[in-house]
Design an enzyme around this catalytic site. Sequence first.
Site, mmCIF file in Angstrom:
data_model
loop_
_atom_site.group_PDB
_atom_site.id
_atom_site.type_symbol
_atom_site.label_atom_id
_atom_site.label_comp_id
_atom_site.label_asym_id
_atom_site.label_seq_id
_atom_site.Cartn_x
_atom_site.Cartn_y
_atom_site.Cartn_z
ATOM 1 N N ILE A 129 30.900 39.088 50.118
ATOM 2 C CA ILE A 129 31.174 39.550 48.752
ATOM 3 C C ILE A 129 30.619 38.599 47.682
ATOM 4 O O ILE A 129 30.649 38.939 46.501
ATOM 5 C CB ILE A 129 32.682 39.840 48.512
ATOM 6 N N SER B 54 47.373 35.663 44.712
ATOM 7 C CA SER B 54 48.232 34.554 45.150
ATOM 8 C C SER B 54 49.175 34.154 44.033
ATOM 9 O O SER B 54 48.822 34.239 42.842
ATOM 10 C CB SER B 54 47.364 33.354 45.528
ATOM 11 N N TYR C 175 41.105 27.484 42.366
ATOM 12 C CA TYR C 175 41.627 28.608 43.150
ATOM 13 C C TYR C 175 42.637 29.395 42.305
ATOM 14 O O TYR C 175 42.581 30.623 42.242
ATOM 15 C CB TYR C 175 42.285 28.060 44.419
ATOM 16 N N GLY C 176 43.546 28.657 41.636
ATOM 17 C CA GLY C 176 44.563 29.312 40.808
ATOM 18 C C GLY C 176 43.927 30.149 39.715
ATOM 19 O O GLY C 176 44.315 31.303 39.502
ATOM 20 N N VAL C 177 42.928 29.593 39.022
ATOM 21 C CA VAL C 177 42.275 30.345 37.946
ATOM 22 C C VAL C 177 41.548 31.563 38.520
ATOM 23 O O VAL C 177 41.587 32.656 37.945
ATOM 24 C CB VAL C 177 41.320 29.435 37.130
ATOM 25 N N ARG D 24 50.019 30.860 58.042
ATOM 26 C CA ARG D 24 49.331 29.942 58.965
ATOM 27 C C ARG D 24 47.942 30.496 59.315
ATOM 28 O O ARG D 24 47.761 31.165 60.327
ATOM 29 C CB ARG D 24 50.176 29.750 60.229
HETATM 30 N N1 LIG Z 1 47.038 31.686 53.793
HETATM 31 C C1 LIG Z 1 47.791 31.624 52.718
HETATM 32 O O1 LIG Z 1 48.798 30.901 52.689
HETATM 33 C C2 LIG Z 1 47.460 32.469 51.501
HETATM 34 C C3 LIG Z 1 48.344 32.444 50.416
HETATM 35 C C4 LIG Z 1 48.064 33.221 49.301
HETATM 36 C C5 LIG Z 1 46.932 34.021 49.281
HETATM 37 N N2 LIG Z 1 46.083 34.012 50.352
HETATM 38 C C6 LIG Z 1 44.903 34.886 50.286
HETATM 39 O O2 LIG Z 1 44.844 35.694 51.442
HETATM 40 C C7 LIG Z 1 43.490 36.094 51.702
HETATM 41 C C8 LIG Z 1 43.159 35.859 53.157
HETATM 42 O O3 LIG Z 1 43.192 34.472 53.409
HETATM 43 P P1 LIG Z 1 43.618 33.850 54.809
HETATM 44 O O4 LIG Z 1 44.817 33.028 54.571
HETATM 45 O O5 LIG Z 1 43.627 34.893 55.861
HETATM 46 O O6 LIG Z 1 42.417 32.821 55.005
HETATM 47 P P2 LIG Z 1 41.253 32.713 56.110
HETATM 48 O O7 LIG Z 1 41.808 32.781 57.466
HETATM 49 O O8 LIG Z 1 40.466 31.542 55.671
HETATM 50 O O9 LIG Z 1 40.414 34.053 55.871
HETATM 51 C C9 LIG Z 1 39.644 34.257 54.731
HETATM 52 C C10 LIG Z 1 38.721 35.415 55.009
HETATM 53 O O10 LIG Z 1 37.897 35.630 53.843
HETATM 54 C C11 LIG Z 1 36.549 35.601 54.285
HETATM 55 N N3 LIG Z 1 35.606 35.225 53.245
HETATM 56 C C12 LIG Z 1 35.508 34.057 52.559
HETATM 57 N N4 LIG Z 1 34.458 34.099 51.729
HETATM 58 C C13 LIG Z 1 33.885 35.322 51.893
HETATM 59 C C14 LIG Z 1 32.765 35.976 51.333
HETATM 60 N N5 LIG Z 1 31.968 35.385 50.429
HETATM 61 N N6 LIG Z 1 32.479 37.238 51.723
HETATM 62 C C15 LIG Z 1 33.248 37.865 52.640
HETATM 63 N N7 LIG Z 1 34.299 37.286 53.238
HETATM 64 C C16 LIG Z 1 34.611 36.035 52.853
HETATM 65 C C17 LIG Z 1 36.531 34.636 55.444
HETATM 66 O O11 LIG Z 1 35.332 34.753 56.183
HETATM 67 P P3 LIG Z 1 34.717 33.504 57.024
HETATM 68 O O12 LIG Z 1 35.422 33.501 58.336
HETATM 69 O O13 LIG Z 1 33.276 33.842 57.116
HETATM 70 O O14 LIG Z 1 34.984 32.263 56.222
HETATM 71 C C18 LIG Z 1 37.763 35.127 56.167
HETATM 72 O O15 LIG Z 1 37.493 36.311 56.859
HETATM 73 C C19 LIG Z 1 42.634 35.286 50.724
HETATM 74 O O16 LIG Z 1 42.276 36.084 49.628
HETATM 75 C C20 LIG Z 1 43.568 34.170 50.290
HETATM 76 O O17 LIG Z 1 43.227 33.656 49.026
HETATM 77 C C21 LIG Z 1 46.323 33.267 51.452
#
Ligand SMILES: NC(=O)c1ccc[n+]([C@@H]2O[C@H](COP(=O)([O-])OP(=O)(O)OC[C@H]3O[C@@H](n4cnc5c(N)ncnc54)[C@H](OP(=O)(O)O)[C@@H]3O)[C@@H](O)[C@H]2O)c1
Length: 277
Positions: free
Chosen positions: A73, A147, A199-201, A233
């Site tokens: 994206i 978030s 990230y927050g912004v 996690r």
């Molecule tokens: N974990 C938390 O505690 C938490 C809390 C609040 C919000 N979130 C939000 O939840 C969502 C999922 O995060 P997660 O915790 O599951 O983290 P994660 O395991 O790091 O997964 C992030 C996903 O986004 C993909 N991604 C990153 N940059 C991308 C790009 N340019 N184009 C397409 N895909 C991309 C990653 O792909 P790659 O494998 O290629 O990097 C991965 O599939 C995110 O939006 C995150 O901000 C997470």
Amino acid sequence: MESYSTTKWWDADTVAVVSGSNKGIGFEAARILAEQGLTVVVTSRNEDLGKEALAKIQAAAPGAKVLFHQLDIADPFSIANFAQWMKGSVGSVTILINNAGFAYKGNTFGPEEAKTTLGVNYYGTRQLTEALLPLMKPPARIVNVSSRAGLRSIVRSPELLKRLTGAATTPQLDELAEEFVSSIRAGNHMAKGWPDTMYGVSKLMLSLYTLQLAGQLKDKGVVVNAMCPGWCRTDMSSKRGTKSAAEGADTAVWLALRPPAEASTGGFWGERSAIGW
Ligand SMILES: NC(=O)c1ccc[n+]([C@@H]2O[C@H](COP(=O)([O-])OP(=O)(O)OC[C@H]3O[C@@H](n4cnc5c(N)ncnc54)[C@H](OP(=O)(O)O)[C@@H]3O)[C@@H](O)[C@H]2O)c1
């Protein structure tokens, strides 16, 4: 199996797209939607990782139609390619879960890093949404995985907050995002009232965009909401957190599958409840 809707309004032809579904919360959301019997489009910026995820989801949901396509994206060409494939090979989208997200680890901070973070979490999510909107058919749902780190309370300057919440169009939001980056470059982002978190912004911008879009699509049968999965996690949290990735995906899937009569638009959600912006 968890209950997601009092009415099963979808069938095997109902298409759900999940960005960043090769791992973490996005993978779990895609798996659950496949288990619920929808056609699921798994996407990943890395082809091999995406195909591995596809195989795992197919094994978890035998009989479900699960497809894969590359999608980065942060890359407008990849978005255009994906949208073209969706139009030609799949036809329509009912559910879009904008899950793909990015955060630098540790104390990394700078203008280029802010651009990269905004580039994925805000601009990239918006560009993908705009590319798929022409294919979205009512009762359609867009779920933006935002978030609590991007709640409005992170902005300490009332003047800046007023400008942010008063932005009525995406060019106005873009201008504010660019202002954040240039104030970091000038070394005065805190003095200008910006919080010290890229990230927050980026997630705040995503939440503000969610509200704008919800307003624009209100009468067009497309419901738009943002949610926070909680502290999960996953790789993003270096596998710390109080929830599993599947638990984090729960509210996103619940929003995606709410019965049309109950599905409200323009909310920010956590643990299946509306929380403040
Ligand atoms: N974990 C938390 O505690 C938490 C809390 C609040 C919000 N979130 C939000 O939840 C969502 C999922 O995060 P997660 O915790 O599951 O983290 P994660 O395991 O790091 O997964 C992030 C996903 O986004 C993909 N991604 C990153 N940059 C991308 C790009 N340019 N184009 C397409 N895909 C991309 C990653 O792909 P790659 O494998 O290629 O990097 C991965 O599939 C995110 O939006 C995150 O901000 C997470």
